[in-house]
Scaffold this active site. Structure first.
Site, short mmCIF file in Angstrom:
data_model
loop_
_atom_site.label_atom_id
_atom_site.label_comp_id
_atom_site.label_asym_id
_atom_site.label_seq_id
_atom_site.Cartn_x
_atom_site.Cartn_y
_atom_site.Cartn_z
CG HIS A 83 -3.71 -10.97 -16.52
ND1 HIS A 83 -2.91 -11.77 -17.32
CD2 HIS A 83 -4.87 -10.84 -17.18
CE1 HIS A 83 -3.58 -12.10 -18.40
NE2 HIS A 83 -4.76 -11.55 -18.36
CG ASP A 104 -0.03 -13.48 -16.34
OD1 ASP A 104 -0.69 -13.58 -15.29
OD2 ASP A 104 -0.30 -12.68 -17.26
CB SER A 115 -6.22 -14.24 -19.90
OG SER A 115 -5.45 -13.30 -20.55
#
Ligand code: ARG
Ligand code: GLU
Length: 690
Positions: A85, A222, A625
């Site tokens: 992402h 991810d 992230s």
């Protein structure tokens, strides 16, 4: 006998009792203050291994990826890992109908096949240091706040100029910590040639989609892979085919040993923003006013989008990314407000403040909490109006688009590409319905004094939002791509007279004139009061260790692998496996429809126990992230990508029972690179600990 049993029970307890989850996001340069505790919790390296300006340390393998994610190096040829992402928009930009890398994944089979990404930079922290003395040099307590600001700005600019002249590609920032009680200098080296190496299909990299976002059990792969390039001297350079892979000072060794409950974990990355030291009143506003109202508005918006997305495959594709971004904060806020309520944080902070006020009597901190309370009372109605502006007016796509087109034309810039990308993903029936729902919510929830006059007049004149909508959407030229593309700066008058633009303009003028200045002024005063309140809290509790709120600077969070219990009768284990992906797999559910290749690999057998994700107690936030998750020996065991929604109040208050970060198990990355990407050649440049 009984004594022996007791002894055994005691020893077992000592061995098995989970270590306390660790709250805190620590500054690497000051990690020597925490290293004892880290080592007691299992860490086997030293403070110098984490951060050093004299020798290569783990910090040299961590980077800020773009403007809001973290990444880490895993080879001496600049190979970089981050989240899918985080790489998403770059992968998307390389995608077309012929090469849909978002859908199908992308794997460079050699360096020559890697794809450059205009505008993408990665920043390595060269060093950080306390510069409070330099920044406040010349300050006298008789100075006004404005004089203080000017002084700080001058001192800062001088310092930044001085340090950035010292080398190529250097950039520096001075950040206020503890609301300006301390200033730190951060010097970064910024590399500008970063190429895409690999990304799994979205059905792996985004597996679970919005359904599983912020949730456990989780099975999202991810990750995406990039490579940094430098000039021949290993210095930052713009993209050039002559550039060579960056040779880092340090990269992570990868551990394939896996994780078990209780294992030490350490997340090294750049959390964006937290507010752990705010007053009860601010927590009440967030948890009882702002979050619930924004959640309700977004629920309406998401329901409208979902209704049309379910009717048409084309609309589903058009709105999947928009839906995702609306849904992401929507779910986070639910966990945040729920967590604040469950923990009774408002009452707990009130009790704390009562003690603080008692202690503060007669000191310079006397009356501070009261002052903050009254500043919030003044600010909050304006702040809520500003949040409504974002969540309602700006949620109407047509209004934002009209304003964007106008400002492009005013700047004499072409509008074709803007129109192209807008209409590619625009479905007018959704926007029309959102227009009515959102402006109705605005009308109902804002008091009359907080509404633009134009809005009130026009609404009265049209009798209803539905009637007004019909007129705007029928008459506005901004619903018609051909008309928009044909516009030139000479059409300024016609644009200004457009009903969509008039409405957008009325709101923008109202916001810029009546709302934003008040919010900015009061926020300034609030921050100033916090500078004192922060210091007051530190003096009030001299034995407590205060970590600075997150501000996208590099931090260390440490904890351990651990599941949690989200509700009575449910215990979550901390590890998920490929078996769980197969259990969720369903070709009829978009979020759970895995690629056939993964089904085929699974059918070979023997992959049931293939690890996918794991939970740990590290204190993380948005911006973490892509952060490396590191074991007791400093080796890479995972990539952080999310938190569990029941714990998202950790931006305000950390709860060891519920706050968990979610990481991709590095072994799943290796599995996908090999079995799906057939790019195992990348392993040759990696270094494995086991
Ligand atoms: N919740 C994660 C974060 O805040 C992941 C967001 C992207 N994924 C998604 N399904 N929307 O960034
Ligand atoms: N997904 C988040 C990010 O993009 C991390 C999750 C969180 O907020 O902890 O940074």
């Amino acid at each position: 006998m009984k004594r022996i049993h007791l002894l055994i029970a005691f020893l077992l307890f000592v061995n098995l009792a989970p270590l306390r989850a660790d709250e805190g996001m620590w500054l690497p340069a000051l990690i020597s203050q925490r290293i004892g505790d880290m080592q007691q919790n299992g860490f086997r390296l030293t403070a110098e291994d984490i951060y050093s300006v004299n020798q290569a340390s783990l910090k040299d393998a961590v980077l800020l990826f773009g403007g809001g994610c973290t990444g880490e190096l895993v080879s001496d040829e600049g190979l970089l890992l981050t989240n899918h992402h985080c790489g998403y928009s770059y992968i998307q930009r390389h995608s077309s109908v012929e090469h849909d890398y978002l859908r199908d994944g992308f794997w460079a089979m050699s360096k020559a096949e890697e794809l450059p990404n205009k505008g993408l930079t990665v920043s390595f922290l060269e060093r950080m240091e306390d510069v409070t003395g330099i920044i406040l040099k010349g300050y006298e307590s008789s100075m006004s706040e404005a004089q203080r600001d000017t002084l700080i700005r001058e001192n800062r600019d001088k310092l930044i100029k001085q340090v950035t002249q010292a080398g190529k590609g250097l950039s520096a920032r001075v950040e206020a910590l503890y609301y300006g009680n301390q200033y730190f200098l951060f010097v970064y080296k910024v590399y500008r040639d970063v190429r895409l190496v690999g990304a799994p299909p979205s059905s792996i990299g985004k597996f679970g989609g919005e359904t599983d976002n912020w949730m456990w059990p989780r099975h999202t792969g991810d990750f995406s892979i990039f490579r940094i390039y430098a000039d021949k001297d290993n210095e930052p350079a713009d993209y050039s085919p002559d550039n060579v892979p960056y040779r880092p000072k340090r990269f992570f060794r990868i551990s394939r040993a896996g994780v078990n409950a209780g294992d030490f974990t350490f997340v090294y990355g750049c959390p964006g923003s937290t507010k752990e030291y705010v007053t009860a009143e601010e927590v009440r506003y967030v948890g009882e006013v702002s979050d619930p109202q924004k959640i309700a508005l977004r629920t309406q918006r998401l329901d409208i989008q979902k209704k049309y997305m379910m009717q048409s495959q084309a609309v589903r594709i058009q709105y999947s990314s928009k839906f995702a971004s609306v849904a992401n904060a929507w779910k986070k806020w639910q966990g945040e407000s729920g967590g604040i309520k469950r923990l009774g944080t408002v009452a707990a902070k009130k009790a704390y403040e009562a003690r603080f006020k008692e202690w503060a009597k007669g000191t310079r901190y006397d009356g501070l909490v009261e002052r903050l309370d009254s500043l919030y009372a003044l600010r909050n109605p304006y702040y809520l109006a500003s949040e409504y502006n974002t969540e309602t007016v700006r949620a109407v796509e047509l209004l934002s688009f009209a304003a964007n087109v106008q400002s492009r034309l005013r700047a004499d810039r072409p509008v074709e590409d803007l129109a192209e990308s807008f209409f590619k993903d625009y479905y007018q029936p959704i926007d029309e319905e959102i227009f009515v729902a959102m402006l109705q919510a605005f009308d109902e929830h804002m008091s009359d004094t907080f509404k633009p006059a134009y809005f009130k007049e026009q609404l009265a004149a049209h009798g209803s939002l539905a009637a007004w909508r019909d007129e705007i959407f029928a008459q506005s030229l901004f619903t018609d791509k051909a008309k928009v593309v044909a516009l030139t700066p000479a059409d300024a008058d016609r644009i200004a007279a457009d009903p969509a633009l008039q409405l957008a303009d009325a709101f923008a003028t109202w916001f810029a004139g009546d709302i934003r200045p008040v919010v900015q002024r009061l926020n300034g005063e609030i921050n100033l009061a916090y500078r004192d309140y922060m210091r007051g809290q530190m003096e009030f509790e001299p034995d407590k260790i205060f970590y600075p709120d997150a501000n996208l600077t590099l931090r260390v969070a440490y904890g351990h692998v651990e599941g949690y219990s989200p509700a009575d009768g449910i215990d979550y284990r901390p590890v998920s496996t490929l078996k769980g992906i197969m259990e969720k797999d369903n070709p009829d559910i978009f979020d759970y429809n895995i690629p056939q290749t993964l089904r085929d690999v699974y059918a070979e057998g023997g992959h049931d126990k293939q690890p996918v994700c794991f939970l740990a107690t590290n204190h993380t936030s948005g911006g973490n992230s892509g952060s490396p998750v590191i074991n007791a020996d400093g080796d890479l065991i995972g990539i952080n990508f999310d938190r569990v929604w029941e714990g998202t109040m950790s931006d305000i208050v950390f709860d060891p029972e519920y706050c968990r970060n979610i990481s991709l198990d590095i072994r799943y990355l290796l599995f996908i690179v090999d079995k799906i990407g057939h790019a195992a050649y990348l392993f040759d440049e990696m270094c494995f600990a086991d």
